[in-house]
Design a protein around this motif. Structure first.
Motif, PDB file in Angstrom:
ATOM      1  N   PHE A  52      70.288  51.292  73.987  1.00 47.11           N
ATOM      2  CA  PHE A  52      71.398  50.679  74.732  1.00 47.11           C
ATOM      3  C   PHE A  52      71.803  51.569  75.896  1.00 47.11           C
ATOM      4  CE2 PHE A  52      75.906  50.755  75.735  1.00 47.11           C
ATOM      5  CZ  PHE A  52      76.048  49.494  76.305  1.00 47.11           C
ATOM      6  N   GLU A  53      72.017  52.846  75.617  1.00 34.19           N
ATOM      7  CA  GLU A  53      72.471  53.770  76.660  1.00 34.19           C
ATOM      8  C   GLU A  53      71.468  53.857  77.814  1.00 34.19           C
ATOM      9  OE1 GLU A  53      74.684  54.662  72.959  1.00 34.19           O
ATOM     10  OE2 GLU A  53      72.565  54.372  73.393  1.00 34.19           O
ATOM     11  N   ILE A  54      70.189  53.866  77.482  1.00 34.98           N
ATOM     12  CA  ILE A  54      69.171  53.960  78.530  1.00 34.98           C
ATOM     13  C   ILE A  54      69.111  52.663  79.334  1.00 34.98           C
ATOM     14  CG2 ILE A  54      66.704  54.260  78.995  1.00 34.98           C
ATOM     15  CD1 ILE A  54      66.677  56.090  76.445  1.00 34.98           C
ATOM     16  N   ALA A  55      69.071  51.517  78.644  1.00 29.46           N
ATOM     17  CA  ALA A  55      69.037  50.225  79.350  1.00 29.46           C
ATOM     18  C   ALA A  55      70.281  50.070  80.227  1.00 29.46           C
ATOM     19  CB  ALA A  55      68.940  49.072  78.345  1.00 29.46           C
ATOM     20  N   HIS A  56      71.434  50.439  79.689  1.00 34.80           N
ATOM     21  CA  HIS A  56      72.684  50.347  80.458  1.00 34.80           C
ATOM     22  C   HIS A  56      72.629  51.262  81.679  1.00 34.80           C
ATOM     23  CE1 HIS A  56      76.892  51.201  81.507  1.00 34.80           C
ATOM     24  NE2 HIS A  56      77.049  49.906  81.247  1.00 34.80           N
ATOM     25  N   GLY A  57      72.139  52.476  81.500  1.00 33.13           N
ATOM     26  CA  GLY A  57      72.046  53.417  82.618  1.00 33.13           C
ATOM     27  C   GLY A  57      71.117  52.938  83.718  1.00 33.13           C
ATOM     28  N   LYS A  58      70.031  52.286  83.325  1.00 35.20           N
ATOM     29  CA  LYS A  58      69.116  51.735  84.321  1.00 35.20           C
ATOM     30  C   LYS A  58      69.799  50.632  85.124  1.00 35.20           C
ATOM     31  CE  LYS A  58      64.730  52.574  81.883  1.00 35.20           C
ATOM     32  NZ  LYS A  58      63.511  51.895  81.374  1.00 35.20           N
ATOM     33  N   ALA A  59      70.447  49.707  84.435  1.00 27.10           N
ATOM     34  CA  ALA A  59      71.125  48.598  85.115  1.00 27.10           C
ATOM     35  C   ALA A  59      72.325  49.091  85.914  1.00 27.10           C
ATOM     36  CB  ALA A  59      71.569  47.551  84.098  1.00 27.10           C
ATOM     37  N   TYR A  60      73.071  50.027  85.354  1.00 30.05           N
ATOM     38  CA  TYR A  60      74.278  50.524  86.023  1.00 30.05           C
ATOM     39  C   TYR A  60      73.937  51.210  87.343  1.00 30.05           C
ATOM     40  CZ  TYR A  60      78.988  52.416  86.437  1.00 30.05           C
ATOM     41  OH  TYR A  60      80.250  52.709  86.874  1.00 30.05           O
ATOM     42  N   GLY A  61      72.935  52.062  87.339  1.00 30.98           N
ATOM     43  CA  GLY A  61      72.526  52.715  88.572  1.00 30.98           C
ATOM     44  C   GLY A  61      72.060  51.706  89.608  1.00 30.98           C
ATOM     45  N   ALA A  62      71.325  50.683  89.149  1.00 31.07           N
ATOM     46  CA  ALA A  62      70.824  49.664  90.072  1.00 31.07           C
ATOM     47  C   ALA A  62      71.964  48.922  90.753  1.00 31.07           C
ATOM     48  CB  ALA A  62      69.905  48.688  89.335  1.00 31.07           C
ATOM     49  N   VAL A  63      72.922  48.471  89.976  1.00 26.75           N
ATOM     50  CA  VAL A  63      74.009  47.680  90.569  1.00 26.75           C
ATOM     51  C   VAL A  63      74.974  48.556  91.371  1.00 26.75           C
ATOM     52  CG1 VAL A  63      75.699  47.611  88.660  1.00 26.75           C
ATOM     53  CG2 VAL A  63      75.435  45.641  90.145  1.00 26.75           C
ATOM     54  N   MET A  64      75.232  49.757  90.930  1.00 24.02           N
ATOM     55  CA  MET A  64      76.182  50.612  91.642  1.00 24.02           C
ATOM     56  C   MET A  64      75.626  51.106  92.981  1.00 24.02           C
ATOM     57  SD  MET A  64      79.095  50.892  90.097  1.00 24.02           S
ATOM     58  CE  MET A  64      78.991  49.173  89.656  1.00 24.02           C
ATOM     59  N   LEU A  65      74.332  51.392  93.031  1.00 26.54           N
ATOM     60  CA  LEU A  65      73.721  51.864  94.276  1.00 26.54           C
ATOM     61  C   LEU A  65      73.118  50.727  95.103  1.00 26.54           C
ATOM     62  CD1 LEU A  65      71.930  55.158  93.177  1.00 26.54           C
ATOM     63  CD2 LEU A  65      74.185  54.875  94.222  1.00 26.54           C
ATOM     64  N   GLY A  66      72.981  49.548  94.493  1.00 22.54           N
ATOM     65  CA  GLY A  66      72.371  48.432  95.200  1.00 22.54           C
ATOM     66  C   GLY A  66      70.892  48.622  95.420  1.00 22.54           C
TER      67      GLY A  66
END
Length: 141
Positions: A52-66
């Motif tokens: 969960f933490e890894i999948a969330h971190g991947k998605a979070y970085g993508a959306v936050m940095l665009g």
């Protein structure tokens, strides 16, 4: 337009179906909205703890940095200090590798991101892309 819960669940289900067809390891997938908030998360039976933490971190970085995980990884290789600083500013929640996939509508607007973890990063990205496209949206991997 935003990503509905129904559409988020479709993305995850189709990502998992794609992974089973490709004989990938068990996955975890999360769908975030454009503000980085969780819409849906699921973990397949047998997926390792911490996915969960890894999948969330991947998605979070993508959306936050665009930018998708593949672009973040390239940026980290070229300018490690930028990714390190961005990750610090975002509370250490980024995982800048493939598998964080931007979700866009038909006009190119970012709606959110999908993060997948469990197999190789490239396979994670492919599963996320398959889920996004099956839901009728555009994936930027």
């Amino acid at each position: 337009m935003s990503i509905s819960l129904r559409r988020a669940r479709t993305m995850i289900r189709k990502a998992f179906e794609n992974a089973r067809g490709a004989e990938m390891k068990p996955l975890a997938a999360v769908v975030l909205d454009e503000g980085g908030h969780i819409i849906a998360f699921e973990r397949e039976d047998g997926a390792r703890p911490g996915r969960f933490e890894i999948a969330h971190g991947k998605a979070y970085g993508a959306v936050m940095l665009g930018m998708p995980g593949s672009a973040q990884m390239a940026r980290a290789e070229a300018q490690a200090y930028f990714i390190a600083c961005a990750n610090g500013a975002l509370g250490g929640r980024m995982v800048p590798v493939p598998g964080g996939v931007i979700v866009r509508d038909s006009k190119g607007k970012i709606l959110g991101a999908v993060g997948v973890s469990g197999d190789t990063s490239d396979n994670d990205a492919a599963a996320a892309k398959a889920g996004i496209e099956a839901a009728g949206l555009t994936a930027e991997i």
